[in-house]
Scaffold this motif. Structure first.
Motif, mmCIF file in Angstrom:
data_model
loop_
_atom_site.group_PDB
_atom_site.id
_atom_site.type_symbol
_atom_site.label_atom_id
_atom_site.label_comp_id
_atom_site.label_asym_id
_atom_site.label_seq_id
_atom_site.Cartn_x
_atom_site.Cartn_y
_atom_site.Cartn_z
ATOM 1 N N LEU A 362 0.824 -1.000 0.217
ATOM 2 C CA LEU A 362 -0.028 0.068 -0.165
ATOM 3 C C LEU A 362 0.633 0.736 0.408
ATOM 4 O O LEU A 362 0.702 2.299 -0.562
ATOM 5 C CB LEU A 362 -0.789 0.028 1.723
ATOM 6 N N ALA A 363 1.761 1.376 0.737
ATOM 7 C CA ALA A 363 3.062 2.401 0.975
ATOM 8 C C ALA A 363 3.545 2.638 -0.802
ATOM 9 O O ALA A 363 3.501 4.024 -1.618
ATOM 10 C CB ALA A 363 3.843 2.151 1.651
ATOM 11 N N PHE A 369 1.829 6.539 -7.107
ATOM 12 C CA PHE A 369 1.084 7.630 -6.827
ATOM 13 C C PHE A 369 0.987 9.114 -6.876
ATOM 14 O O PHE A 369 1.098 9.914 -7.438
ATOM 15 C CB PHE A 369 -0.608 7.197 -6.447
ATOM 16 N N LEU A 370 1.774 9.479 -5.815
ATOM 17 C CA LEU A 370 2.463 10.653 -5.542
ATOM 18 C C LEU A 370 2.911 11.170 -6.348
ATOM 19 O O LEU A 370 3.069 12.093 -6.592
ATOM 20 C CB LEU A 370 3.236 10.647 -4.078
ATOM 21 N N ALA A 371 4.156 10.504 -6.687
ATOM 22 C CA ALA A 371 5.495 10.498 -7.961
ATOM 23 C C ALA A 371 4.792 10.849 -9.077
ATOM 24 O O ALA A 371 4.801 11.864 -9.975
ATOM 25 C CB ALA A 371 5.938 9.511 -7.773
ATOM 26 N N GLY A 372 3.047 10.157 -9.832
ATOM 27 C CA GLY A 372 3.649 10.065 -10.723
ATOM 28 C C GLY A 372 2.140 11.107 -11.264
ATOM 29 O O GLY A 372 2.081 11.717 -12.101
ATOM 30 N N THR A 373 1.694 11.189 -10.071
ATOM 31 C CA THR A 373 -0.204 11.635 -10.328
ATOM 32 C C THR A 373 0.092 13.066 -10.078
ATOM 33 O O THR A 373 0.238 14.062 -10.444
ATOM 34 C CB THR A 373 -1.111 10.978 -10.460
ATOM 35 N N ALA A 382 16.401 11.262 -12.928
ATOM 36 C CA ALA A 382 17.360 11.329 -11.944
ATOM 37 C C ALA A 382 15.808 10.921 -11.083
ATOM 38 O O ALA A 382 16.132 9.677 -10.066
ATOM 39 C CB ALA A 382 17.849 11.848 -12.009
ATOM 40 N N GLY A 383 15.597 12.238 -11.212
ATOM 41 C CA GLY A 383 14.276 12.098 -9.859
ATOM 42 C C GLY A 383 13.158 11.422 -9.750
ATOM 43 O O GLY A 383 13.094 10.113 -8.766
ATOM 44 N N GLY A 384 12.337 10.367 -11.225
ATOM 45 C CA GLY A 384 11.874 9.315 -11.148
ATOM 46 C C GLY A 384 12.404 8.124 -10.292
ATOM 47 O O GLY A 384 11.890 7.113 -9.221
ATOM 48 N N GLY A 391 10.812 3.991 -3.443
ATOM 49 C CA GLY A 391 9.533 3.169 -2.803
ATOM 50 C C GLY A 391 9.761 1.598 -2.949
ATOM 51 O O GLY A 391 9.185 1.194 -1.937
ATOM 52 N N LEU A 392 10.866 1.263 -3.497
ATOM 53 C CA LEU A 392 10.904 -0.161 -3.553
ATOM 54 C C LEU A 392 11.121 -0.643 -2.039
ATOM 55 O O LEU A 392 11.423 -1.576 -0.883
ATOM 56 C CB LEU A 392 12.082 -0.755 -4.139
ATOM 57 N N PHE A 393 12.712 0.674 -1.623
ATOM 58 C CA PHE A 393 12.764 0.203 -0.182
ATOM 59 C C PHE A 393 11.677 0.701 1.267
ATOM 60 O O PHE A 393 11.727 0.149 1.868
ATOM 61 C CB PHE A 393 13.729 1.816 -0.247
ATOM 62 N N LEU A 394 10.892 1.149 0.808
ATOM 63 C CA LEU A 394 9.404 1.570 1.557
ATOM 64 C C LEU A 394 9.149 0.343 1.732
ATOM 65 O O LEU A 394 8.791 -0.551 2.919
ATOM 66 C CB LEU A 394 8.749 2.325 0.735
#
Lengths: 452, 386
Positions: A362-363, A369-373, A382-384, A391-394
């Motif tokens: 979920l995280a 979603f935060l990044a893309g939308t 690089a930011g993406g 996110g993977l780390f999360l």
């Protein structure tokens, strides 16, 4: 004022043996500990992991009581971190780079290097098992007296390798070699004997599994006999016989499950089902392939579950068997673990892990979603990429959310099912050698080995 | 001695001197300056609060406390009462869970802040450490790595080297390389591969596929693609991408405690995919410069672009499945197309003559439209990078 001197008035029965009661006092607050560790891991880009793990261990060690008094874990996060960095730099990175470089070489050099690397990693896994045990014991105290493991980890690693490589190597290559020797290397005769040779190899491989009970006693013996509490050693005298009687049922059960799995997978792996795995242009083929993948995953999961159920009672018996043949001074251990108990423990642990995984998922979704939308970061920037990595780390960190509770449940189950019979001359046991380890168990962490 | 102790209750404790595993019963009191341990037949011990060590951090859940002190090396004191632990937490706040976590996390929280700030600075100032390192790599190392990558990419497909075709390709390469200047030597290899693709590897090495050569309708078109790949090589984009991928996967491995094989590989995979928009634009600019200098029309480059873009739009289900947009890093062609098409006309000659172009077309032997039976190379096929 005179500095008080620590002395104990000599009591009449001070050095006479006394019974030692082992108990488990389940620690409270492990979920909030998991949350705090997760938050700090994220905020420190994972570095806090080692200190978090140390706090978990301090809690769990404290929950194990001898005569109502806790075991003490004296390891530090700094030691674990240093151990990790050293292993990362000296072992993990060179191994990864060599492996990557070998991939680009032509065969057979490439395959040979990769096989050699796998063998080396297998050897290091054995070394890691021993070193993790040694580190943890050296950081364990009771009433101020240290535990220790005084042997040679490289020798243990070698035993770890040959007790498995020898029987399985002979089983895998023996029949083929025999066929070659008997036919004198004649091609036609060899081809004729191919069926029986393959059959013999399969049977020999199945038989090779019978080394495992003997091997587990061999390895456990090395670990226990090197172990000391203060200046006194532990002894271990488990015979293999009783283990083999229980292993027969476990082996037969596993063989049936393996046979069923092979039949199921081979039955489902029709050419139509497999075609879609490589051809991405035909939707119908791809649907077939997808169905096959789902079925195969389900079959694998079911087989693993069945295997786990069959193995549980064997593993419980092994735990009890090892316990009752482990002695310290005048006392012996006694295990009361059951297959049922292990299964129940594992099931609870799995559900906790799953909960952590779902929370992490979920995280991750929220994060992407935060990044893309919301932020509209292009994925190739690089930011993406940094966002995706975080996110993977999360997700990765969240999977460990309930780890403190899982570790405590497992240790607790074993501690509750372990008793000490007989008497120990506690007041006669004094401090033993300090092996002066400076770093933690980086190797074990690198190869996912856990002493428990 | 300790006369002002009326306020603190007496607790029952067990004391071990650390020399043997024995223990004695003691009375314990929380005094003004430290924990007081009263043993029968011995002087009381005072363990100052400041240096106290607790076996586990004192939390509100605590049911007991196990202490040691530098005042009595090796000795330990166990008090099996929750009240004692809570009272002690007031006197020695450094033993509480909160204080200990903060103490351990503080340096790393600050280090993280510094790292994030540095990352933002690198990003905002457009410093590229990967590009800098890539620029420092010696030529021999670049060639060696590039060769490995070329082998890896083409998998077990044969190389196309049919005599006249090879000569034509060499002539085109030389013409473009001379225009590129700097005496850069390019190595161009054609792989017998249906996939339409071209990519640059470190050490100025370029791989073209049979699919691409068959798709090209003129030597000018192929020259455009080749010049574009040369642009990547001159700008050291392959080297930069490689350094970045290695750095990212090492960072990820570090972040995940070293036991993250699969995830790290996922990171590496994502990072490896093609170049950024900026890199593509730079390669285009380089290509246009080379083409102009070599006197080859940029129209071929433009028309090739146009066709590729059309195909992209009209691709079927299978294609869109194999090119998930999230993972694709290849720039929108429309914008690049405009730049290329706006190039002013200049005096030009065909990249190759008719005969040479025909020879190059059949560099893999006679054209043979056959389905690709060869399995893809070990890593996923690279995204089209033209």
């Amino acid at each position: 004022m005179m500095r008080p001197v620590v002395t104990e008035p000599p009591a009449a029965d001070a050095s006479s043996p006394v019974p030692v009661r082992l108990s488990w006092l389940h620690p409270a607050g492990l979920v909030s500990l998991g949350l705090a560790n997760l938050a700090l891991r994220i905020l420190t880009l994972n570095v806090y992991h080692f200190w978090g793990e140390t706090e978990v261990r301090r809690r769990i060690w404290s929950a194990v009581r001898l005569e109502g008094e806790p075991l003490v874990y004296t390891g530090t996060g700094r030691e674990l971190f240093a151990g990790f960095l050293v292993v990362f730099g000296l072992v993990l990175l060179p191994l990864t780079l060599t492996g990557a470089a070998a991939m680009a070489l032509p065969d057979p050099g490439s395959s040979l290097i990769r096989i050699a690397l796998s063998a080396f990693v297998f050897y290091l896994t054995g070394v890691a098992v021993y070193r993790a045990r040694r580190y943890r014991l050296s950081r364990t105290r009771w009433r101020g007296i240290r535990m220790s493991l005084g042997g040679n980890s490289w020798r243990f690693g070698w035993t770890y390798v040959w007790t498995l490589a020898l029987p399985f190597g002979v089983a895998l290559f023996g029949p083929g070699f025999l066929a070659y020797a008997l036919t004198g290397g004649d091609r036609d005769a060899m081809a004729e004997a191919a069926g029986p040779t393959i059959g013999t190899t399969v049977l020999a491989m199945l038989a090779a599994f019978w080394i495992l009970p003997w091997r587990s006693i061999k390895l456990q013996g090395l670990l226990v006999r090197d172990m000391r509490f203060g200046d006194r050693p532990f002894t271990f005298d488990a015979p293999a016989g009783p283990l083999y009687r229980r292993y027969a049922a476990f082996w037969a059960g596993s063989a049936v499950i393996a046979a069923w799995l092979c039949a199921a997978l081979l039955g489902a792996a029709t050419p139509e089902a497999l075609a879609g795995l490589t051809d991405e242009t035909d939707t119908e083929k791809m649907a077939n392939a997808l169905r096959f993948v789902v079925l195969a995953t389900f079959a694998l999961g079911l087989a693993y579950l069945l295997y786990y159920l069959v193995s549980a009672s064997y593993r419980a018996f092994q735990f009890n068997h090892f316990a009752s043949h482990t002695h310290f001074e005048g006392a012996s251990f006694r295990g009361t673990a059951t297959g049922r108990g292990l299964v129940r423990n594992a099931l609870g642990n799995f559900l906790l892990w799953l909960a952590g995984f779902l929370i992490g998922l979920l995280a991750l979704l929220g994060w992407m979603f935060l990044a893309g939308t919301v932020l509209a970061l292009p994925p190739e920037s690089a930011g993406g990429q940094a966002f995706l990595l975080l996110g993977l780390f999360l997700l990765f960190a969240s999977m460990a959310l309930f780890r403190p509770l899982i570790q405590a449940r497992t240790t607790g189950y074993l501690a509750r099912n372990l008793a000490i019979d007989g008497k120990v001359p506690l007041a006669g046991i004094s401090q033993g050698d300090d092996h002066n380890l400076r770093r933690g168990e980086g190797l074990a962490q690198a190869f996912d080995v856990d002493a428990f | 001695m300790h006369s002002d102790t009326a306020a603190s209750p007496l607790f029952y404790g067990r004391f071990s001197d650390g020399r043997t595993a024995g223990a004695t019963d003691v009375d314990v009191r929380l005094g003004a300056s430290g924990v007081e341990v009263m043993r029968k037949g011995a002087l009381p011990l005072v363990w100052p609060y400041a240096g106290l060590v607790a076996a586990e951090p004192l939390s509100s859940y605590a049911v007991d406390a196990l202490l040691s002190s530098p005042a009595s090396p090796g000795a330990s004191l166990f008090v099996g009462e929750g009240l004692f632990a809570r009272k002690l937490a007031e006197k020695a706040p450094h033993l509480t869970t909160r204080a200990q976590r903060w103490q351990h996390a503080k340096p790393w929280l600050l280090a993280t802040l510094a790292t994030v700030a540095a990352a933002i600075a690198v990003w905002a100032l457009d410093l590229s450490p990967a590009r800098t390192i890539a620029g420092l790599l010696p030529d021999r190392a670049r060639s060696a790595v590039g060769e490995q990558i070329m082998t890896e990419m083409s998998g077990d497909r044969p190389q196309c080297d049919a005599g006249p075709g090879r000569a034509a390709l060499d002539r085109l390469t030389t013409r473009l390389a001379e225009a590129a200047g700097d005496n850069t030597r390019f190595k161009v290899v054609v792989s017998d591969w249906d996939l339409m693709n071209a990519f640059a590897a470190p050490g100025e090495q370029i791989l073209l596929t049979r699919g691409l050569i068959e798709k090209a309708q003129s030597a000018d078109e192929l020259a455009g693609v080749l010049a574009h790949e040369m642009g990547h090589g001159i700008e050291r984009h392959p080297e930069t991408a490689l350094v970045r991928a290695i750095g990212l996967s090492a960072a990820l491995e570090l972040m995940m405690g070293g036991s993250s094989g699969t995830l790290a590989n996922a990171g590496l995979f994502i990072a490896q995919l093609a170049y950024s928009r900026d890199a593509e634009r730079a390669a285009d600019a380089e290509a246009l410069r080379i083409l102009a200098k070599a006197g080859i029309s940029a129209k071929g480059f433009a028309s090739f672009f146009r066709r590729v873009q059309k195909e992209e739009e009209g691709s079927g289900l299978g294609k869109s499945l194999s090119s998930l947009e999230v993972l694709r890093t290849h720039p929108v062609t429309e914008e690049r197309l405009r730049v290329v098409e706006r190039t002013p006309d200049y005096k030009s000659t065909p990249a190759l003559d008719e005969k040479e172009w025909a020879a190059l077309k059949s560099i893999c032997g006679a054209a043979r439209p056959k389905p690709d039976k060869v399995r893809p190379a070990k890593p996923a096929p690279p995204p089209r990078d033209i």
